[in-house]
Write a protein that holds these residues in place. Structure first.
Motif, mmCIF file in Angstrom:
data_model
loop_
_atom_site.group_PDB
_atom_site.id
_atom_site.type_symbol
_atom_site.label_atom_id
_atom_site.label_comp_id
_atom_site.label_asym_id
_atom_site.label_seq_id
_atom_site.Cartn_x
_atom_site.Cartn_y
_atom_site.Cartn_z
ATOM 1 N N ILE A 17 0.743 -1.367 0.080
ATOM 2 C CA ILE A 17 -0.148 -0.186 0.122
ATOM 3 C C ILE A 17 0.946 1.235 0.042
ATOM 4 O O ILE A 17 0.693 2.334 -0.685
ATOM 5 N N ALA A 18 1.839 1.128 0.976
ATOM 6 C CA ALA A 18 2.749 2.472 0.917
ATOM 7 C C ALA A 18 3.629 2.823 -0.381
ATOM 8 O O ALA A 18 3.529 3.885 -0.842
ATOM 9 N N SER A 19 3.860 1.683 -1.113
ATOM 10 C CA SER A 19 4.480 1.783 -2.270
ATOM 11 C C SER A 19 3.689 2.128 -3.475
ATOM 12 O O SER A 19 3.790 3.198 -4.156
ATOM 13 N N GLU A 20 2.476 1.509 -3.656
ATOM 14 C CA GLU A 20 1.598 1.830 -4.926
ATOM 15 C C GLU A 20 0.715 3.070 -4.479
ATOM 16 O O GLU A 20 0.424 3.769 -5.466
ATOM 17 N N VAL A 42 -3.265 15.050 0.937
ATOM 18 C CA VAL A 42 -3.940 14.412 1.756
ATOM 19 C C VAL A 42 -4.914 13.232 1.325
ATOM 20 O O VAL A 42 -5.227 12.283 1.719
ATOM 21 N N SER A 43 -5.118 13.506 -0.156
ATOM 22 C CA SER A 43 -6.088 12.263 -0.834
ATOM 23 C C SER A 43 -5.283 11.131 -1.261
ATOM 24 O O SER A 43 -5.658 9.987 -0.851
ATOM 25 N N GLN A 44 -3.755 11.181 -1.151
ATOM 26 C CA GLN A 44 -2.897 9.945 -1.088
ATOM 27 C C GLN A 44 -3.100 9.457 0.353
ATOM 28 O O GLN A 44 -3.318 8.153 0.171
ATOM 29 N N ILE A 45 -3.017 9.946 1.246
ATOM 30 C CA ILE A 45 -3.104 9.371 2.670
ATOM 31 C C ILE A 45 -4.470 8.783 2.910
ATOM 32 O O ILE A 45 -4.613 7.742 3.462
ATOM 33 N N ARG A 46 -5.522 9.524 2.373
ATOM 34 C CA ARG A 46 -6.895 8.903 2.452
ATOM 35 C C ARG A 46 -7.184 7.716 1.724
ATOM 36 O O ARG A 46 -7.599 6.704 2.223
ATOM 37 N N ASP A 47 -6.626 7.662 0.409
ATOM 38 C CA ASP A 47 -6.564 6.399 -0.503
ATOM 39 C C ASP A 47 -5.963 5.216 0.255
ATOM 40 O O ASP A 47 -6.327 4.144 0.309
ATOM 41 N N ALA A 52 -6.060 0.234 3.299
ATOM 42 C CA ALA A 52 -5.722 -0.755 4.500
ATOM 43 C C ALA A 52 -6.913 -1.057 5.326
ATOM 44 O O ALA A 52 -7.070 -2.259 5.729
ATOM 45 N N TYR A 53 -7.838 -0.382 5.290
ATOM 46 C CA TYR A 53 -9.084 -0.583 6.049
ATOM 47 C C TYR A 53 -9.823 -1.727 5.303
ATOM 48 O O TYR A 53 -10.076 -2.685 5.920
#
Length: 73
Positions: A17-20, A42-47, A52-53
């Motif tokens: 997830i961190a990479s992609e 912030v959109s990257q963090i949200r996605d 992850a959820y």
């Protein structure tokens, strides 16, 4: 969004997830600000959090025993 086989360790899922989603090569500390600090929208963090959820929800459903606890890997 890709699916994750249930046998993947949590770390592999998080690294993927961190990479992609975030463009982060590794979640290991590498000892330098230019390597360890990342500027993210912030959109990257949200996605990434959404992904992850969803991975956690899939893992919980795959337990199949009706347990509501977090699966330890």
């Amino acid at each position: 969004m890709i699916g994750y086989p249930d046998e993947h360790p949590r770390e592999v899922v998080l690294e993927t997830i961190a990479s992609e989603e975030l463009g982060i090569v590794t979640l290991d500390s590498r000892g330098g600000d230019s390597l360890d600090l990342h500027r993210l929208h912030v959109s990257q963090i949200r996605d990434a959090l959404q992904r992850a959820y969803e991975a956690g929800r899939r893992a919980e459903r795959s337990m199949g025993d009706g347990s509501r606890g977090i699966r330890r890997v």
